[in-house]
Design a protein around this motif. Structure first.
Motif, PDB file in Angstrom:
ATOM      1  N   VAL A 149      81.452 104.488 -14.431  1.00  0.00           N
ATOM      2  CA  VAL A 149      80.637 103.327 -14.799  1.00  0.00           C
ATOM      3  C   VAL A 149      81.532 102.167 -15.220  1.00  0.00           C
ATOM      4  N   HIS A 150      82.543 102.451 -16.031  1.00  0.00           N
ATOM      5  CA  HIS A 150      83.449 101.385 -16.476  1.00  0.00           C
ATOM      6  C   HIS A 150      84.205 100.774 -15.289  1.00  0.00           C
ATOM      7  N   GLU A 151      84.623 101.608 -14.353  1.00  0.00           N
ATOM      8  CA  GLU A 151      85.322 101.100 -13.167  1.00  0.00           C
ATOM      9  C   GLU A 151      84.406 100.208 -12.337  1.00  0.00           C
ATOM     10  N   VAL A 152      83.163 100.628 -12.151  1.00  0.00           N
ATOM     11  CA  VAL A 152      82.206  99.826 -11.379  1.00  0.00           C
ATOM     12  C   VAL A 152      81.923  98.511 -12.098  1.00  0.00           C
ATOM     13  N   GLU A 153      81.707  98.573 -13.406  1.00  0.00           N
ATOM     14  CA  GLU A 153      81.441  97.343 -14.166  1.00  0.00           C
ATOM     15  C   GLU A 153      82.608  96.368 -14.067  1.00  0.00           C
ATOM     16  N   THR A 154      83.826  96.875 -14.192  1.00  0.00           N
ATOM     17  CA  THR A 154      85.011  96.021 -14.099  1.00  0.00           C
ATOM     18  C   THR A 154      85.101  95.370 -12.726  1.00  0.00           C
ATOM     19  N   GLU A 155      84.904  96.164 -11.692  1.00  0.00           N
ATOM     20  CA  GLU A 155      84.994  95.627 -10.327  1.00  0.00           C
ATOM     21  C   GLU A 155      83.859  94.649 -10.043  1.00  0.00           C
ATOM     22  N   LEU A 156      82.647  94.946 -10.518  1.00  0.00           N
ATOM     23  CA  LEU A 156      81.528  94.019 -10.313  1.00  0.00           C
ATOM     24  C   LEU A 156      81.758  92.701 -11.049  1.00  0.00           C
ATOM     25  N   THR A 157      82.322  92.759 -12.241  1.00  0.00           N
ATOM     26  CA  THR A 157      82.634  91.540 -12.985  1.00  0.00           C
ATOM     27  C   THR A 157      83.660  90.716 -12.223  1.00  0.00           C
ATOM     28  N   SER A 158      84.678  91.378 -11.709  1.00  0.00           N
ATOM     29  CA  SER A 158      85.703  90.685 -10.922  1.00  0.00           C
ATOM     30  C   SER A 158      85.107  90.067  -9.654  1.00  0.00           C
ATOM     31  N   LEU A 159      84.264  90.833  -8.963  1.00  0.00           N
ATOM     32  CA  LEU A 159      83.611  90.307  -7.754  1.00  0.00           C
ATOM     33  C   LEU A 159      82.694  89.133  -8.088  1.00  0.00           C
ATOM     34  N   SER A 160      81.996  89.220  -9.213  1.00  0.00           N
ATOM     35  CA  SER A 160      81.116  88.140  -9.639  1.00  0.00           C
ATOM     36  C   SER A 160      81.919  86.871  -9.910  1.00  0.00           C
ATOM     37  N   GLN A 161      83.052  87.015 -10.564  1.00  0.00           N
ATOM     38  CA  GLN A 161      83.899  85.856 -10.835  1.00  0.00           C
ATOM     39  C   GLN A 161      84.426  85.244  -9.542  1.00  0.00           C
ATOM     40  N   THR A 162      84.834  86.108  -8.609  1.00  0.00           N
ATOM     41  CA  THR A 162      85.310  85.622  -7.311  1.00  0.00           C
ATOM     42  C   THR A 162      84.188  84.903  -6.572  1.00  0.00           C
ATOM     43  N   LEU A 163      83.007  85.481  -6.590  1.00  0.00           N
ATOM     44  CA  LEU A 163      81.856  84.874  -5.916  1.00  0.00           C
ATOM     45  C   LEU A 163      81.500  83.530  -6.552  1.00  0.00           C
ATOM     46  N   ASN A 164      81.520  83.449  -7.871  1.00  0.00           N
ATOM     47  CA  ASN A 164      81.235  82.179  -8.551  1.00  0.00           C
ATOM     48  C   ASN A 164      82.248  81.105  -8.173  1.00  0.00           C
ATOM     49  N   LYS A 165      83.528  81.476  -8.058  1.00  0.00           N
ATOM     50  CA  LYS A 165      84.561  80.522  -7.630  1.00  0.00           C
ATOM     51  C   LYS A 165      84.295  80.048  -6.210  1.00  0.00           C
ATOM     52  N   GLU A 166      83.909  80.985  -5.348  1.00  0.00           N
ATOM     53  CA  GLU A 166      83.608  80.632  -3.952  1.00  0.00           C
ATOM     54  C   GLU A 166      82.404  79.690  -3.883  1.00  0.00           C
ATOM     55  N   ILE A 167      81.385  79.973  -4.676  1.00  0.00           N
ATOM     56  CA  ILE A 167      80.184  79.125  -4.695  1.00  0.00           C
ATOM     57  C   ILE A 167      80.530  77.737  -5.225  1.00  0.00           C
ATOM     58  N   ASP A 168      81.324  77.675  -6.290  1.00  0.00           N
ATOM     59  CA  ASP A 168      81.744  76.384  -6.845  1.00  0.00           C
ATOM     60  C   ASP A 168      82.559  75.587  -5.826  1.00  0.00           C
ATOM     61  N   ALA A 169      83.459  76.262  -5.121  1.00  0.00           N
ATOM     62  CA  ALA A 169      84.278  75.586  -4.110  1.00  0.00           C
ATOM     63  C   ALA A 169      83.398  75.074  -2.968  1.00  0.00           C
ATOM     64  N   ALA A 170      82.431  75.902  -2.543  1.00  0.00           N
ATOM     65  CA  ALA A 170      81.525  75.472  -1.461  1.00  0.00           C
ATOM     66  C   ALA A 170      80.659  74.308  -1.919  1.00  0.00           C
ATOM     67  N   ALA A 171      80.220  74.325  -3.166  1.00  0.00           N
ATOM     68  CA  ALA A 171      79.403  73.224  -3.706  1.00  0.00           C
ATOM     69  C   ALA A 171      80.217  71.937  -3.762  1.00  0.00           C
TER      70      ALA A 171
END
Length: 190
Positions: A149-171
């Motif tokens: 669970v901790h590994e999944v949460e860590t990876e999902l948080t990292s993916l979420s941050q990457t996705l937010n950066k991508e969305i901000d860059a696209a915006a």
């Protein structure tokens, strides 16, 4: 542009979580989901046999020692602490000595010894099954599940941050494209 391997890694960890959760559920079913099922049920049946024999002879020393044995059993179940297994074993051997000295008919003596032996074996089987699941949230299968669970949460948080950066860059790109289009329209209209 999120790395597909990272997403696949998260999917694999989530699938592993499902496998681990099912293993814990299967172990709990083996232990018993209610008082009369699984190892719980077998344990209760064995101790009730011993209690029935002890009650017929009104031996207060045997009764009190059997109650102490039951108390150690219940304390382990409630607190999940191995010290109660040690207490159970000590009380069991004390009771066994009392039974060996007791003046019981041979049939009752044999029945009581057999029931107590079965009770002890069922209790120790229950203890091992509980240890397999985990006596705390960091032991056994529960510890493995928690780690996943901790590994999944860590990876999902990292993916979420990457996705937010991508969305901000696209915006930002869309914003500058829109500004350029508006300026182009203004110059074309003038």
């Amino acid at each position: 542009s999120i790395d597909a391997a990272r997403v696949s890694g998260v999917q694999a960890k989530i699938a592993d979580y499902g496998v681990q959760f099912k293993a814990i559920a299967d172990s709990q079913i083996k232990i018993g989901l209610e008082a009369g099922s699984g190892l719980y049920g077998e344990l209760r049946s064995a101790v009730h046999e011993a209690e029935a024999v002890v009650k017929t002879h009104a031996d207060h020393e045997m009764q009190s020692r059997l109650l102490m044995l039951r108390r150690a059993e219940k304390d382990f179940m409630l607190r999940r602490d191995p010290k109660y297994v040690v207490k159970f074993e000590n009380d069991f051997h004390s009771l066994k000595n009392i039974v060996s000295r007791a003046e019981l008919p041979d049939a009752d003596h044999q029945k009581l010894v057999k029931a107590l032996g079965s009770y002890r074996q069922k209790f120790l089987s229950l203890v091992e099954a509980e240890k397999d699941i985990g006596l705390t949230h960091t032991d056994g299968k529960l510890g493995g599940l928690r780690q996943t669970v901790h590994e999944v949460e860590t990876e999902l948080t990292s993916l979420s941050q990457t996705l937010n950066k991508e969305i901000d860059a696209a915006a930002q790109t869309m914003k500058w494209t829109l500004y350029a289009a508006i300026i182009g329209i203004i110059f074309a209209a003038a």
